[in-house]
Design an enzyme around this catalytic site. Sequence first.
Site, PDB file in Angstrom:
ATOM      1  N   ASP A   1       0.831  -1.200   0.000  1.00 60.13           N
ATOM      2  CA  ASP A   1       0.000   0.000   0.000  1.00 60.13           C
ATOM      3  C   ASP A   1       0.867   1.251   0.000  1.00 60.13           C
ATOM      4  O   ASP A   1       2.098   1.178   0.032  1.00 60.13           O
ATOM      5  CB  ASP A   1      -0.998  -0.015   1.171  1.00 60.13           C
ATOM      6  CG  ASP A   1      -0.329  -0.004   2.539  1.00 60.13           C
ATOM      7  OD1 ASP A   1       0.724   0.662   2.675  1.00 60.13           O
ATOM      8  OD2 ASP A   1      -0.855  -0.630   3.477  1.00 60.13           O
TER       9      ASP A   1
ATOM     10  N   LYS B   1      -4.338   3.076  -1.156  1.00 52.27           N
ATOM     11  CA  LYS B   1      -5.568   3.857  -1.078  1.00 52.27           C
ATOM     12  C   LYS B   1      -5.237   5.262  -0.616  1.00 52.27           C
ATOM     13  O   LYS B   1      -4.433   5.455   0.297  1.00 52.27           O
ATOM     14  CB  LYS B   1      -6.556   3.229  -0.090  1.00 52.27           C
ATOM     15  CG  LYS B   1      -6.974   1.803  -0.402  1.00 52.27           C
ATOM     16  CD  LYS B   1      -8.064   1.382   0.569  1.00 52.27           C
ATOM     17  CE  LYS B   1      -8.428  -0.085   0.387  1.00 52.27           C
ATOM     18  NZ  LYS B   1      -7.376  -0.970   0.918  1.00 52.27           N
TER      19      LYS B   1
ATOM     20  N   MET C   1      -4.794   9.078  10.405  1.00 55.06           N
ATOM     21  CA  MET C   1      -5.523   9.614   9.246  1.00 55.06           C
ATOM     22  C   MET C   1      -6.370  10.824   9.627  1.00 55.06           C
ATOM     23  O   MET C   1      -7.514  10.959   9.202  1.00 55.06           O
ATOM     24  CB  MET C   1      -6.397   8.520   8.598  1.00 55.06           C
ATOM     25  CG  MET C   1      -5.598   7.357   8.056  1.00 55.06           C
ATOM     26  SD  MET C   1      -6.614   5.957   7.530  1.00 55.06           S
ATOM     27  CE  MET C   1      -6.989   5.184   9.108  1.00 55.06           C
TER      28      MET C   1
END
Length: 464
Positions: free
Chosen positions: A249, A271, A384
């Site tokens: 990722d 992502k 995040m």
Amino acid sequence: MDYFPVFFNLKGQDCLVVGAGEVAARKIELLSRAGAKITVIAHEISTTIATMQTSPPLTLKQTAFSPTDLRQFRLIVSATNDIATNALVAKTAKEQSIPVNVVDNPELSSFIFPAIVDRSPIVIAISSGGSAPVLARLLRAKIESVIPPAYGQLANLAEKLRDKVKQHIKIPLQRRIFWENVFQGTIAEQVFSGNDQNAEILLNQALNNYNDTIDNGEVYLIGAGPGSADLLTFRAMRLLQQADVVVYDRLVSPEIIDLARRDAEKIYVGKQRQNHSLPQVSINQLLADLAKAGKRVARLKGGDPFIFGRGGEEIETLMAQGIHFQVVPGITAASGCASYAGIPLTHRDHAQSCVFVTGHLKDDCVNLNWTQLALPNQTVVIYMGLVGLEQICQSLIEHGSPRELPIALIQQGTTNNQKVITGTLETLPVLIKNQSIKAPTLIIIGTVVSLHDKLKWFLAKPFS
């Protein structure tokens, strides 16, 4: 990469050494071990070189070097104490496109001699590009200490049976796995114990008993840690380097990807906000499909796969389809980034608990248990949370957190690009508004952040 590493086949090839002192003698010895036909040109021939026993024997010419001496040599070494002679040799060789090494002078050389670990036919070359030859020799000593001479015998055994194995096992992937099992198992141990004959018998037995049906492969769910390749576990390194496919990722650093086998297939499934290269359900099935094709799959996930990494979803799919897997924990971003920022997550004077949450926006809103997160004497770590930072700070203030509560934003923690920006719930959104912040980031909230200036130890790039 300043120099491209290559290996010359010098067996029976004409090579020239200009100079005949002790340094030249060391180069002659190396070239001789490679089977070169060596001509030596020098004003004076030292006793060491005059009495050297090489095969084929040296051709000695006691004379000054002249550009006319250069016939079609395969390789040239200049090892004199005369600057002008070395420069002339280098210039003439380059004009004729002949590889030349001027000892201890990389600027005049088109190639350099590495430090060599010789376990023939296994040969390992270590080079610093001429910048730190002593360091290269120290590294050679470390490698020699962990690679016994018997590795050469193991390579000879493999060469002896290579064609037989190739004829018996047609599929390259299965053939590679077969050899890896040979080199890491009982057969190799027999060679290391001096039982070469037993090793050959066992290898033939393994080949005769080999079943060429394609079995399911395996998935290694590996936590790649917060960024620095140094923080991978030994097990993560071992499994990564034996994987046929690497699925990774966007939080996995390029330095970690570079640790995979050069011939391994690399598949990016990262992502980003509002930009998923592959939906999670498709990633789950991709891992299963690759394993069903007999591949060993390293699934690299930033941090730890079971902390906001959706690793549980991936292994649920693997279990449902009967795929073998291993889970390798990684250092989660909270632990790694906090440690490198000098911010302890718990401290008896500041925080008796620590909460991990995700600040990911959903419908442009951060929905968290603000009452719980606003409690005192704890540390709150938000993954995040960059996009929703202003909303996070405002919500905590509205639910009772002091406006002056310390908060830190850590960018690319544990790497050389780490930046730590500290402020308060009231000031941090303003501090970063006009800054270029690069993912991944982590937010730490609590009075432990006040220890940053005192405890910071990792000297990364300063914030600007």
